[in-house]
Design an enzyme around this catalytic site. Structure first.
Site, mmCIF file in Angstrom:
data_model
loop_
_atom_site.group_PDB
_atom_site.id
_atom_site.type_symbol
_atom_site.label_atom_id
_atom_site.label_comp_id
_atom_site.label_asym_id
_atom_site.label_seq_id
_atom_site.Cartn_x
_atom_site.Cartn_y
_atom_site.Cartn_z
ATOM 1 C CG ASP A 1 -4.634 -2.725 5.403
ATOM 2 O OD1 ASP A 1 -5.445 -3.974 5.935
ATOM 3 O OD2 ASP A 1 -3.787 -3.780 4.584
ATOM 4 C CB SER B 1 -1.186 0.043 1.531
ATOM 5 O OG SER B 1 -0.120 -0.188 2.468
ATOM 6 N N GLY C 1 4.314 -7.267 13.233
ATOM 7 C CA GLY C 1 3.457 -7.575 12.535
ATOM 8 C C GLY C 1 2.241 -7.845 13.495
ATOM 9 C CG HIS D 1 -7.816 -7.325 10.582
ATOM 10 N ND1 HIS D 1 -6.552 -5.266 9.874
ATOM 11 C CD2 HIS D 1 -7.538 -7.206 8.992
ATOM 12 C CE1 HIS D 1 -6.475 -5.489 8.544
ATOM 13 N NE2 HIS D 1 -7.340 -6.341 8.330
#
Length: 205
Positions: free
Chosen positions: A136, A47, A70, A139
């Site tokens: 992003d 991105s 991560g 999550h």
């Protein structure tokens, strides 16, 4: 006319679809006059390449925020763990070297500012108005809500808030990104624009 990038996008590790990336490029170009762009979750730079290339074309700046250890799904034993990004000496994931390689290969080091930090710490004293924020990062519900709380308020009027991995149907994917998309919409501060694949897009009123 197809978008031409300075390096092969398929050579960069990541989970962004081509139509989503090209939309990010177009949005970053559109808001260039409103302020710099910031992304949460750079990973290896897929991105970042799209957003940074648009910023370079319009003499703008991208702040790329990522702790580079991560997300939950990247850890050893998890679904998206990549052994090539595991630092055995530290016993931790480390995608920062890959991001730096992407920036150097694409000649973006003058337009992309890596911010190697957890999202909430990077935002603690942030005061710069932003033309666009792309979320992003992690999550999990807690991570997504933290990213929204930390950065959405800095998007200027007319600017863009983009959120990756929007799945209205729980059977298709995790709900945390969709929940913050709904939170933004319900706040009354943003209006929804058409979704591209799993890329939710909102404009600040």
């Amino acid at each position: 006319m197809p978008l031409t990038l300075p390096v092969d996008i398929d050579s960069i590790k990541g989970f962004l679809a081509q139509d989503e990336g090209e939309t990010l490029y177009q949005l970053a170009a559109e808001v260039a006059k409103l302020g710099p762009v910031l992304e949460v979750g750079s990973y290896c730079g897929k991105s970042t390449l799209y957003l940074g290339s648009a910023c370079k074309l319009h003499n703008n700046t991208l702040f790329a925020v990522d702790h580079h250890r991560g997300s939950e799904e990247h850890q050893p034993g998890e679904q998206y763990h990549d052994p090539e990004l595991f630092d055995a000496g530290a016993g931790l994931m480390d995608s920062f070297r890959s991001l730096r390689h992407t920036l150097r290969s694409a000649d973006l080091e003058q337009n992309v500012v890596p911010v190697v930090s957890p999202s909430e710490i990077a935002a603690r004293h942030w005061q710069t108005p932003l033309g666009m924020v792309f979320i992003d990062g992690g999550h999990s519900e807690a991570a997504a809500q933290t990213d929204y709380q930390s950065w959405a308020k800095h998007v200027v009027s007319g600017g863009i808030l983009a959120i990756h991995d929007i799945f209205p149907n729980p059977a298709d994917g995790g709900q945390a990104p969709y929940n913050i998309w709904k939170r933004a919409l319900n706040s009354g501060l943003f209006e929804a624009l058409p979704t591209v694949n799993t890329l939710g897009i909102l404009r600040r009123r």
